[in-house]
Design a protein around this motif. Structure first.
Motif, PDB file in Angstrom:
ATOM      1  N   PRO A  42     -22.653  58.624  -4.191  1.00  0.00           N
ATOM      2  CA  PRO A  42     -22.039  59.892  -4.607  1.00  0.00           C
ATOM      3  C   PRO A  42     -22.006  60.906  -3.469  1.00  0.00           C
ATOM      4  CG  PRO A  42     -24.224  59.622  -5.583  1.00  0.00           C
ATOM      5  CD  PRO A  42     -23.863  58.310  -4.972  1.00  0.00           C
ATOM      6  N   VAL A  48     -22.496  64.383  -2.743  1.00  0.00           N
ATOM      7  CA  VAL A  48     -23.055  65.606  -3.312  1.00  0.00           C
ATOM      8  C   VAL A  48     -23.574  66.468  -2.175  1.00  0.00           C
ATOM      9  CG1 VAL A  48     -23.668  64.518  -5.486  1.00  0.00           C
ATOM     10  CG2 VAL A  48     -25.308  64.538  -3.625  1.00  0.00           C
ATOM     11  N   TYR A 103     -21.922  62.150   5.231  1.00  0.00           N
ATOM     12  CA  TYR A 103     -20.654  61.422   5.102  1.00  0.00           C
ATOM     13  C   TYR A 103     -19.566  62.049   5.971  1.00  0.00           C
ATOM     14  CZ  TYR A 103     -22.651  58.755   1.292  1.00  0.00           C
ATOM     15  OH  TYR A 103     -23.422  57.919   0.552  1.00  0.00           O
ATOM     16  N   THR A 133     -26.412  67.161  -0.763  1.00  0.00           N
ATOM     17  CA  THR A 133     -27.313  66.685   0.281  1.00  0.00           C
ATOM     18  C   THR A 133     -26.760  65.494   1.054  1.00  0.00           C
ATOM     19  OG1 THR A 133     -28.429  65.368  -1.389  1.00  0.00           O
ATOM     20  CG2 THR A 133     -29.418  67.481  -0.819  1.00  0.00           C
ATOM     21  N   THR A 134     -25.775  64.820   0.514  1.00  0.00           N
ATOM     22  CA  THR A 134     -25.251  63.642   1.222  1.00  0.00           C
ATOM     23  C   THR A 134     -23.959  63.970   1.954  1.00  0.00           C
ATOM     24  OG1 THR A 134     -24.049  62.936  -0.746  1.00  0.00           O
ATOM     25  CG2 THR A 134     -26.236  62.020  -0.417  1.00  0.00           C
ATOM     26  N   LYS A 186     -19.086  52.328   3.255  1.00  0.00           N
ATOM     27  CA  LYS A 186     -19.796  52.233   1.972  1.00  0.00           C
ATOM     28  C   LYS A 186     -20.492  53.548   1.706  1.00  0.00           C
ATOM     29  CE  LYS A 186     -21.091  47.434   2.144  1.00  0.00           C
ATOM     30  NZ  LYS A 186     -22.327  46.696   2.322  1.00  0.00           N
ATOM     31  N   TRP A 221     -29.395  59.796   7.723  1.00  0.00           N
ATOM     32  CA  TRP A 221     -29.659  61.048   7.017  1.00  0.00           C
ATOM     33  C   TRP A 221     -30.986  61.640   7.463  1.00  0.00           C
ATOM     34  CZ3 TRP A 221     -33.747  62.180   3.708  1.00  0.00           C
ATOM     35  CH2 TRP A 221     -33.677  63.436   3.084  1.00  0.00           C
ATOM     36  N   LEU A 273     -29.747  58.062  -3.853  1.00  0.00           N
ATOM     37  CA  LEU A 273     -28.381  58.603  -3.809  1.00  0.00           C
ATOM     38  C   LEU A 273     -27.541  57.877  -2.769  1.00  0.00           C
ATOM     39  CD1 LEU A 273     -28.373  62.493  -4.041  1.00  0.00           C
ATOM     40  CD2 LEU A 273     -27.196  60.875  -5.491  1.00  0.00           C
ATOM     41  N   LEU A 274     -28.200  57.481  -1.698  1.00  0.00           N
ATOM     42  CA  LEU A 274     -27.484  56.744  -0.645  1.00  0.00           C
ATOM     43  C   LEU A 274     -27.464  55.254  -0.954  1.00  0.00           C
ATOM     44  CD1 LEU A 274     -28.894  58.717   2.394  1.00  0.00           C
ATOM     45  CD2 LEU A 274     -26.589  58.820   1.493  1.00  0.00           C
ATOM     46  N   GLN A 329     -33.151  60.977  -2.545  1.00  0.00           N
ATOM     47  CA  GLN A 329     -32.081  60.916  -1.550  1.00  0.00           C
ATOM     48  C   GLN A 329     -31.790  59.467  -1.163  1.00  0.00           C
ATOM     49  OE1 GLN A 329     -30.317  63.429  -0.623  1.00  0.00           O
ATOM     50  NE2 GLN A 329     -29.091  62.346   0.881  1.00  0.00           N
ATOM     51  N   TYR A 387     -37.840  69.155   0.561  1.00  0.00           N
ATOM     52  CA  TYR A 387     -38.323  67.803   0.273  1.00  0.00           C
ATOM     53  C   TYR A 387     -39.842  67.787   0.418  1.00  0.00           C
ATOM     54  CZ  TYR A 387     -33.426  66.581   0.933  1.00  0.00           C
ATOM     55  OH  TYR A 387     -32.068  66.514   0.831  1.00  0.00           O
TER      56      TYR A 387
END
Lengths: 174, 90
Positions: free
Chosen positions: A25, A27, A34, A29-30, A22, B63, B52-53, B49, B40
């Motif tokens: 987006p 991007v 992932y 920072t993520t 799951k 994260w 976003l997650l 963030q 941050y």
């Protein structure tokens, strides 16, 4: 697998879907998160999870092909090149793969797993269909028979009860 | 998360406004400094963030661990407090 960082966000997203992770987006920072998740998934049960996902997804999309796809993919490692060409093609179209390396690993992953998977799946699909009417139908048929037998028996009792009663009346009146 | 800290209750009890990142439950001075170094500086940037997650606690914990070296307890605490804040104010 080390070339994850070279992929576009879109490809990362497709891979995440592929591995059933799951995600939101992809991007800046993520992304690294992932990528890490993907690496873990790939290191662990990479072939196991992905074909399952796409397999079921395919079932949803094209219902009529369910019974045709499994036998084709069944062919295993040896016939990979000859037979499942069409299957590979559809997968490529579905997921927009652009990198040949991924295609190959994906394709082999599909065949590896489906080699053992689809037959039981097909069997389970068919069995309930056959069993359900049997288990439900036989008792129903028996129930009707029993009902008829009871009705006949009751009628027999009724008719035998009447005759002795009539006789005494006739005897008294006479 | 059986018990919640005073910091947790303080954060969850009101809009976060411009609170610093250290106002988040589980984020102390050390982790706060690391987060600030990465841009941050406000609690809302971490909230961003988190959103976003997709408010997924598991992903967010991972994260946060990766980003500032938080341990599971700290990251879980921060995740929980953002989640509850979202439940009340989003």
């Amino acid at each position: 697998m080390s070339d994850l960082s070279a992929k576009s966000a879109e490809e990362i997203r497709d891979l995440l879907d592929e591995y059933g992770i799951k995600h939101g987006p992809v991007v800046g920072t993520t992304r690294s998160l992932y990528e890490k998740k993907l690496r873990e998934a790939m290191a662990k049960g990479s072939p196991k999870q992905s074909p399952d996902k796409t397999y079921y997804r395919e079932e949803e999309e094209e219902v009529t092909y369910i019974h045709y796809h499994p036998p084709v993919r069944n062919e295993g490692f040896g016939d990979v090149v000859r037979r499942p060409r069409t299957v590979e093609y559809t997968h490529e179209v579905d997921h927009h793969y652009e990198e040949p390396i991924i295609n190959r690993t994906q394709a082999s992953a599909y065949q590896n797993l489906s080699y053992s998977k689809p037959p039981p799946l097909k069997a389970t699909h068919q069995k309930p269909v056959h069993e359900a009417p049997k288990s439900g139908g036989v008792p129903g048929w028996l129930r009707v028979l029993v009902f008829v037998l009871i009705a006949v028996f009751l009628y027999y009792v009724y008719s035998t009860m009447e005759t002795p009663k009539e006789n005494p009346f006739n005897g008294i009146e006479a | 998360m059986s018990t919640t800290s005073q910091k947790h209750r303080d954060f969850v009890g009101e809009p976060m406004g411009d609170k610093p990142v250290t106002a988040l439950s589980g984020i102390g001075e050390v982790l706060g400094k690391k987060l600030e170094d990465q841009g941050y500086d406000k609690a809302y940037t971490v909230l961003g963030q988190f959103l976003l997650l997709r408010k997924d606690g598991e992903l967010f914990v991972d994260w946060l661990k990766d980003t500032c070296g938080a341990n599971s307890k700290q990251a879980g605490s921060c995740s929980q407090c953002l989640k509850e804040w979202c439940d009340s104010f989003l």
